[in-house]
Write an enzyme that holds these catalytic residues in place. Structure first.
Site, PDB file in Angstrom:
ATOM      1  N   ALA A 114     148.262  -4.190  63.822  1.00  0.00           N
ATOM      2  CA  ALA A 114     149.073  -3.007  64.122  1.00  0.00           C
ATOM      3  C   ALA A 114     150.196  -2.809  63.116  1.00  0.00           C
ATOM      4  O   ALA A 114     150.497  -1.677  62.721  1.00  0.00           O
ATOM      5  CB  ALA A 114     149.647  -3.114  65.540  1.00  0.00           C
ATOM      6  N   ASP A 115     150.815  -3.891  62.687  1.00  0.00           N
ATOM      7  CA  ASP A 115     151.930  -3.790  61.746  1.00  0.00           C
ATOM      8  C   ASP A 115     151.537  -3.025  60.492  1.00  0.00           C
ATOM      9  O   ASP A 115     152.343  -2.303  59.898  1.00  0.00           O
ATOM     10  CB  ASP A 115     152.409  -5.181  61.316  1.00  0.00           C
ATOM     11  CG  ASP A 115     152.516  -6.193  62.439  1.00  0.00           C
ATOM     12  OD1 ASP A 115     151.730  -6.092  63.400  1.00  0.00           O
ATOM     13  OD2 ASP A 115     153.340  -7.106  62.335  1.00  0.00           O
TER      14      ASP A 115
END
Length: 381
Positions: free
Chosen positions: A165-166
């Site tokens: 996700a980052d």
């Protein structure tokens, strides 16, 4: 930093001690003047830069700070902030990972110079592109490596570059910024392809939130109380990343699709906010890792404010969310000396029992705080 370098007259009163953090905290958190918010930005950013004179490398956590520093520069026009990022960029030779041998370039997790295609080494390009735009678009060296890396990446047949996700915060804005610099539509085409892959492995259609990566998808992984485990900072990266790309995209069906996703996330996040204004580290299981956390909360605050400021999110619906989160940021997270506390350390999940307290700070948390504060200034503007 010396505030005499400020370029906007309206903030000169701050140097006379017009307001302190303590006096801000006693008032209604949203009823502040622009000067008060500028004072907060300087308090936080001057403290960070004065206590970190060695700049650091171009890896994700340092680079995430610089994305906040760029927003602080935009609203204050404090040349010290611009210069701080320029020195950092020059130190790192306007590169991320530095391998020149394309045959060895990797995009799995790695902190070596071979991991050129790993998004944690690409977030620095966001600031390099901003600096290119701010200082006159004539020094192509500033964006040469960004273009080399991203155009090589787009030339491959791989679609799974964004597997955590980052990475959506790290790289999505690089794609839209380079599109605006070059006019090359392939940046937007590949943005959609890579994001579609990320959605397929991390996005939960029911919760309207992102798992940190495929390891954490429910029911394979559950929170301490058997719930879906969405990590606050992970979804903070994504929510802020959407805000950043939507503002850079031309009007199109692609933009409307991302706005729809952004709105869905906003609705889900608003429901999960704690009464005290913060989001717990496991968004939907407050008891999994209870207590305040600043980095996720600051990214969410930035996203909500950006949405309100640009007519994407309904002000009447979401301003109460911002009031609570901003109050938390300036009354609990912000310390008298300008430090930003309650930032969960580097990691990838909410960890039961992990200590996150007044002394927990980090470069990426300061960057997130600066994003939120800069957007609050624009709200008051």
């Amino acid at each position: 930093m010396n505030l005499k370098t400020l370029l906007i007259p309206t903030v000169i009163l701050i140097t006379l001690g017009f307001v302190s953090c303590g006096s801000i905290a006693k008032g209604s958190a949203i009823n502040q003047s622009k000067k008060e918010v500028i004072s907060i930005i300087h308090k936080v950013n001057n403290h960070w830069q004065e206590t970190h004179p060695n700049f650091g490398n171009a890896f994700w956590h340092v680079s995430a700070y610089h994305t906040g520093n760029m927003e602080a520069y935009k609203v204050t026009q404090n040349k010290d902030y611009l210069d701080y990022s320029l020195v950092w960029a020059n130190k790192n030779e306007w590169m991320g990972a530095k391998s020149q041998n394309k045959s060895e370039w990797k995009y799995n997790y790695g902190e070596t110079d071979k991991h050129v295609l790993f998004g944690d080494w690409q977030i620095c390009f966001q600031t390099y592109i901003d600096l290119y735009n701010f200082t006159g678009a004539n020094d192509k060296r500033k964006i040469a490596r960004a273009r080399e890396v991203m155009e090589y990446e787009m030339s491959t047949d791989k679609t799974d570059y964004w597997w955590w996700a980052d990475g959506l915060y790290m790289v999505m804005p690089v794609m839209t910024k380079l599109y605006n610099v070059t006019g090359n539509a392939q940046y937007l085409e590949k943005l959609d392809v890579y994001l579609s892959y990320a959605d397929s492995i991390m996005y939960d259609e029911d919760a309207k939130l992102y798992y940190r990566d495929a390891k954490y998808v429910y029911p394979k992984h559950k929170s301490a109380n058997g719930k879906k485990d969405f990590w606050a900072r992970g979804d903070g990266w994504v929510f802020a990343g959407y805000a950043k790309i939507i503002q850079d995209l031309p009007d199109s069906n692609q933009k409307q699709k991302y706005i729809g996703r952004f709105k869905d996330m906003a609705k889900a996040l608003a429901r999960a906010q704690q009464q005290e204004g913060y989001w717990t580290r496991s968004i939907l299981d407050a008891e999994h890792a209870p207590g305040p956390e600043t980095s996720g909360t600051a990214f969410f605050t930035y996203g909500f404010l950006w949405g309100i400021n640009n007519g994407v999110l309904d002000k009447e619906t979401y301003l109460p969310v911002v009031k609570k989160s901003w109050k938390y940021l300036i009354e609990v997270a912000l310390q008298e000396n300008g430090a930003v506390g309650y930032v969960q350390p580097i990691g990838e999940k909410a960890i039961p029992g992990q200590v996150v307290d007044i002394n927990s700070t980090a470069d990426f948390g300061v960057g997130a705080f600066l994003l939120a504060a800069s957007e609050m200034y624009r709200f008051l503007d």
